[in-house]
Design a protein around this motif. Structure first.
Motif, short mmCIF file in Angstrom:
data_model
loop_
_atom_site.label_atom_id
_atom_site.label_comp_id
_atom_site.label_asym_id
_atom_site.label_seq_id
_atom_site.Cartn_x
_atom_site.Cartn_y
_atom_site.Cartn_z
N VAL A 266 2.38 2.24 -3.41
CA VAL A 266 1.53 2.86 -4.42
C VAL A 266 0.84 4.12 -3.91
O VAL A 266 0.04 4.72 -4.60
N GLY A 267 1.15 4.49 -2.65
CA GLY A 267 0.58 5.73 -2.10
C GLY A 267 -0.78 5.58 -1.45
O GLY A 267 -1.50 6.55 -1.25
N TYR A 268 -1.17 4.39 -1.11
CA TYR A 268 -2.47 4.15 -0.49
C TYR A 268 -2.32 4.19 1.01
O TYR A 268 -1.44 3.52 1.58
N ASP A 269 -3.16 4.99 1.69
CA ASP A 269 -3.14 5.04 3.15
C ASP A 269 -4.59 4.91 3.61
O ASP A 269 -5.40 5.83 3.44
N PRO A 270 -4.97 3.78 4.22
CA PRO A 270 -6.37 3.58 4.59
C PRO A 270 -6.84 4.56 5.69
O PRO A 270 -8.04 4.84 5.79
N GLU A 271 -5.95 5.12 6.47
CA GLU A 271 -6.36 6.07 7.52
C GLU A 271 -6.78 7.42 6.93
O GLU A 271 -7.51 8.18 7.56
N LYS A 272 -6.32 7.74 5.75
CA LYS A 272 -6.65 9.04 5.12
C LYS A 272 -7.83 8.93 4.16
O LYS A 272 -8.10 9.85 3.42
N LEU A 273 -8.52 7.83 4.17
CA LEU A 273 -9.67 7.66 3.28
C LEU A 273 -10.84 8.50 3.78
O LEU A 273 -11.10 8.59 4.98
N HIS B 105 0.84 -1.20 0.00
CA HIS B 105 0.00 0.00 0.00
C HIS B 105 0.87 1.24 0.00
O HIS B 105 0.60 2.20 -0.73
N GLU B 106 1.90 1.23 0.83
CA GLU B 106 2.79 2.40 0.90
C GLU B 106 3.50 2.62 -0.42
O GLU B 106 3.74 3.76 -0.82
#
Length: 126
Positions: A117-124, A114-115
């Protein structure tokens, strides 16, 4: 009577001729054997000369081999102790009837994909 003497003389001459031929053949073979032995003697001298340089190292290898051979009983005993300590003992039958669930060795698994590709589930956005 003279024919008997003549035949005896012819017999002796043939015998001497046969022996002379035999000795001529044997002499030729012995000459070849002597030549081969001379070449072999030179090869043996060369091998001896080459082996003189190896001999001190060979004595060291023999000494080291003696030390290793003396240590083998101790090493064998240590190896038996190691093998006896890690010998597999199967689990009892009741443990196999209700196996525990499989869990990851490090606890909760976390991926770094996730990191990457720039995906952060907390910032969704919610």
């Amino acid at each position: 009577m003279t024919t008997l003497v003549v035949l005896s003389v012819v017999d002796v001459v043939l015998l001497i001729a046969g022996l002379a031929f035999y000795l001529w053949i044997v002499g030729g073979q012995l000459g070849r054997v002597a030549t081969n032995l001379e070449e072999c003697a030179e090869l043996v001298r060369t091998i001896k000369r080459n082996a003189e340089a190896i001999e001190p190292g060979l004595q060291q290898v023999t000494r080291t081999g003696g030390v290793v051979a003396g240590a083998l009983p101790l090493l064998y005993g240590m190896a038996e102790g190691i093998v006896a300590g890690v010998t597999y003992e199967p689990a009892p039958a009741e443990a196999l009837a209700h196996p525990a669930p499989a869990r990851p060795a490090m606890g909760r698994r976390r991926t770094r994909l996730h990191e990457g590709v720039g995906y952060d589930p907390e910032k969704l956005p919610v």
